[in-house]
Design a protein around this motif. Structure first.
Motif, PDB file in Angstrom:
ATOM      1  N   TRP A 283       0.849  -1.224   0.029  1.00  0.00           N
ATOM      2  CA  TRP A 283      -0.066   0.004   0.118  1.00  0.00           C
ATOM      3  C   TRP A 283       0.732   1.260   0.099  1.00  0.00           C
ATOM      4  N   TYR A 284       0.569   2.046  -1.170  1.00  0.00           N
ATOM      5  CA  TYR A 284       1.424   3.542  -1.054  1.00  0.00           C
ATOM      6  C   TYR A 284       0.371   4.537  -0.905  1.00  0.00           C
ATOM      7  N   ARG A 285       1.052   5.622  -0.607  1.00  0.00           N
ATOM      8  CA  ARG A 285       0.114   6.754  -0.794  1.00  0.00           C
ATOM      9  C   ARG A 285       1.028   7.980  -1.685  1.00  0.00           C
ATOM     10  N   GLN A 286       0.285   8.779  -2.454  1.00  0.00           N
ATOM     11  CA  GLN A 286       1.109   9.821  -3.197  1.00  0.00           C
ATOM     12  C   GLN A 286       0.197  11.093  -3.035  1.00  0.00           C
ATOM     13  N   PHE A 287       1.112  11.970  -3.090  1.00  0.00           N
ATOM     14  CA  PHE A 287       0.623  13.357  -2.726  1.00  0.00           C
ATOM     15  C   PHE A 287       1.019  14.036  -4.078  1.00  0.00           C
ATOM     16  N   PRO A 288       0.514  15.262  -4.252  1.00  0.00           N
ATOM     17  CA  PRO A 288       0.244  15.740  -5.762  1.00  0.00           C
ATOM     18  C   PRO A 288       1.888  16.066  -6.209  1.00  0.00           C
ATOM     19  N   LYS A 289       2.162  15.538  -7.352  1.00  0.00           N
ATOM     20  CA  LYS A 289       3.566  15.875  -7.938  1.00  0.00           C
ATOM     21  C   LYS A 289       4.740  15.355  -7.079  1.00  0.00           C
ATOM     22  N   GLN A 290       4.267  14.278  -6.426  1.00  0.00           N
ATOM     23  CA  GLN A 290       5.313  13.606  -5.659  1.00  0.00           C
ATOM     24  C   GLN A 290       5.336  12.014  -5.936  1.00  0.00           C
ATOM     25  N   SER A 291       6.400  11.431  -5.510  1.00  0.00           N
ATOM     26  CA  SER A 291       6.437  10.063  -5.923  1.00  0.00           C
ATOM     27  C   SER A 291       5.596   9.182  -4.806  1.00  0.00           C
ATOM     28  N   LEU A 292       5.271   7.869  -5.172  1.00  0.00           N
ATOM     29  CA  LEU A 292       4.747   7.112  -4.234  1.00  0.00           C
ATOM     30  C   LEU A 292       5.474   6.911  -2.781  1.00  0.00           C
ATOM     31  N   MET A 293       4.789   6.691  -1.847  1.00  0.00           N
ATOM     32  CA  MET A 293       5.461   6.807  -0.519  1.00  0.00           C
ATOM     33  C   MET A 293       4.939   5.392   0.161  1.00  0.00           C
TER      34      MET A 293
ATOM     35  N   ALA B 211      -6.626 -11.131   3.516  1.00  0.00           N
ATOM     36  CA  ALA B 211      -7.443 -12.163   3.976  1.00  0.00           C
ATOM     37  C   ALA B 211      -7.296 -13.435   3.051  1.00  0.00           C
ATOM     38  N   SER B 212      -7.087 -13.066   1.917  1.00  0.00           N
ATOM     39  CA  SER B 212      -6.897 -14.044   0.813  1.00  0.00           C
ATOM     40  C   SER B 212      -5.839 -13.800  -0.089  1.00  0.00           C
ATOM     41  N   LEU B 213      -5.584 -14.764  -0.952  1.00  0.00           N
ATOM     42  CA  LEU B 213      -4.397 -14.364  -1.794  1.00  0.00           C
ATOM     43  C   LEU B 213      -4.749 -13.389  -2.930  1.00  0.00           C
ATOM     44  N   THR B 214      -6.085 -13.028  -3.209  1.00  0.00           N
ATOM     45  CA  THR B 214      -6.429 -12.049  -4.052  1.00  0.00           C
ATOM     46  C   THR B 214      -6.977 -10.635  -3.591  1.00  0.00           C
ATOM     47  N   LEU B 215      -7.008 -10.489  -2.066  1.00  0.00           N
ATOM     48  CA  LEU B 215      -7.704  -9.410  -1.878  1.00  0.00           C
ATOM     49  C   LEU B 215      -7.040  -8.902  -0.391  1.00  0.00           C
ATOM     50  N   SER B 216      -6.585  -7.594  -0.657  1.00  0.00           N
ATOM     51  CA  SER B 216      -5.987  -6.954   0.597  1.00  0.00           C
ATOM     52  C   SER B 216      -6.762  -5.747   0.756  1.00  0.00           C
ATOM     53  N   THR B 217      -7.191  -5.128   2.110  1.00  0.00           N
ATOM     54  CA  THR B 217      -8.026  -4.130   2.360  1.00  0.00           C
ATOM     55  C   THR B 217      -7.063  -3.182   3.201  1.00  0.00           C
ATOM     56  N   LEU B 218      -7.191  -1.886   2.960  1.00  0.00           N
ATOM     57  CA  LEU B 218      -6.887  -0.771   3.806  1.00  0.00           C
ATOM     58  C   LEU B 218      -8.072   0.078   4.304  1.00  0.00           C
TER      59      LEU B 218
ATOM     60  N   ILE C  21      -2.642   3.949  -3.389  1.00  0.00           N
ATOM     61  CA  ILE C  21      -2.416   3.036  -4.368  1.00  0.00           C
ATOM     62  C   ILE C  21      -1.890   1.820  -3.916  1.00  0.00           C
ATOM     63  N   CYS C  22      -2.456   0.606  -4.468  1.00  0.00           N
ATOM     64  CA  CYS C  22      -2.018  -0.944  -3.882  1.00  0.00           C
ATOM     65  C   CYS C  22      -1.097  -1.303  -5.055  1.00  0.00           C
ATOM     66  N   SER C  23      -0.455  -2.444  -4.441  1.00  0.00           N
ATOM     67  CA  SER C  23       0.228  -3.109  -5.871  1.00  0.00           C
ATOM     68  C   SER C  23       0.277  -4.624  -5.461  1.00  0.00           C
ATOM     69  N   ALA C  24       0.381  -5.565  -6.317  1.00  0.00           N
ATOM     70  CA  ALA C  24       0.495  -7.072  -6.134  1.00  0.00           C
ATOM     71  C   ALA C  24       1.509  -7.572  -6.691  1.00  0.00           C
ATOM     72  N   MET C  25       2.449  -8.528  -5.881  1.00  0.00           N
ATOM     73  CA  MET C  25       3.339  -8.937  -6.269  1.00  0.00           C
ATOM     74  C   MET C  25       3.007 -10.107  -7.221  1.00  0.00           C
ATOM     75  N   ASN C  26       3.549 -10.360  -8.351  1.00  0.00           N
ATOM     76  CA  ASN C  26       3.326 -11.532  -9.186  1.00  0.00           C
ATOM     77  C   ASN C  26       4.837 -11.934  -9.562  1.00  0.00           C
ATOM     78  N   THR C  27       5.104 -13.168  -9.168  1.00  0.00           N
ATOM     79  CA  THR C  27       6.467 -13.636  -9.178  1.00  0.00           C
ATOM     80  C   THR C  27       7.479 -12.516  -8.836  1.00  0.00           C
ATOM     81  N   ASP C  28       8.209 -11.935  -9.638  1.00  0.00           N
ATOM     82  CA  ASP C  28       9.069 -10.660  -8.956  1.00  0.00           C
ATOM     83  C   ASP C  28       8.898  -9.367  -9.570  1.00  0.00           C
TER      84      ASP C  28
END
Lengths: 112, 113
Positions: free
Chosen positions: B35-45, B72-79, B93-100
């Motif tokens: 899970w990331y957050r991003q402020f205007p004109k800044q990169s992901l934190m 709770a599952s391999l396809t769902l994360s909640t914030l 913004i969220c991201s999910a890891m697929n292989t590498d």
């Protein structure tokens, strides 16, 4: 000092020109390198992924990595107005697998 | 392949309320999501790393009691942003890891009035 340095731009180029983007990094443990494209108010989209020094080409995009200089580049040939976006370099360290270290992102504007 | 969705895409809420954001990997299983957050004109934190079936790992300075993460599952994360305040307004913004490789969702814009 940030671990991944990237000029935020903006970088303005005319349509058809080559866009040249680069990042430098300081940690030798960074072994995997990515370029993401992010349109305004959207999530980043993976463009290129590489883990070895040298060039990797995909269509109009070429990613270049020089591990000896800790320098990574992205070139976009025949740029189009639709390429206007923010481009983020990112690396993954072998020390903390999976955690991306992002550059600040470079805003690119391709003018018709 | 490697599509990640987020819901809702944008939400406006009153100060003091809680907001839940869902992140789903649609065509692959992800033991690790971020899970990331991003402020205007800044990169992901990076805020936290979410691992299926275990507690999330939070980055320094991120309040774990304020930003509750459940994978709770391999396809769902909640914030869940609890007791949201105007300073929590941001692009999450969220991201999910697929292989590498990490694949990102489209983001959720939260505005707290």
């Amino acid at each position: 000092q940030k671990e991944v340095e990237q000029d935020p731009g903006p970088l303005s180029v005319p349509e058809g020109a080559i866009v040249s983007l680069n990042c430098t990094y300081s940690n030798s443990a960074f072994q995997y390198f990515m370029w993401y494209r992010q349109y305004s108010r959207k999530g980043p989209e993976l463009l290129m992924y590489t883990y070895s020094s040298g060039n990797k080409e995909d269509g109009r995009f070429t990613a270049q990595v020089d591990k000896s200089s800790k320098y990574i580049s992205l070139f976009i040939r025949d740029s189009q107005p639709s390429d206007s976006a923010t481009y983020l370099c990112a690396t993954i360290s072998t020390d903390s697998w999976g955690k991306l270290q992002f550059g600040a992102g470079t805003q690119v504007v391709v003018t018709p | 392949g490697a599509v990640v969705s987020q819901h809702p895409s944008r939400v406006i809420c009153k100060s003091g309320t809680s907001v839940k954001i869902e992140c789903r990997s649609l065509d692959f299983q992800a033991t690790t999501m971020f899970w990331y957050r991003q402020f205007p004109k800044q990169s992901l934190m990076l805020m936290a790393t979410s691992n299926e079936g275990s507690k999330a790992t939070y980055e320094q300075g991120v309040e774990k009691d304020k930003f509750l993460i459940n994978h709770a599952s391999l396809t769902l994360s909640t914030l869940t942003v609890t007791s949201a305040h105007p300073e929590d307004s941001s692009f999450y913004i969220c991201s999910a890891m697929n292989t590498d490789t990490q694949y990102f969702g489209p983001g959720t814009r939260l505005t707290v009035l």
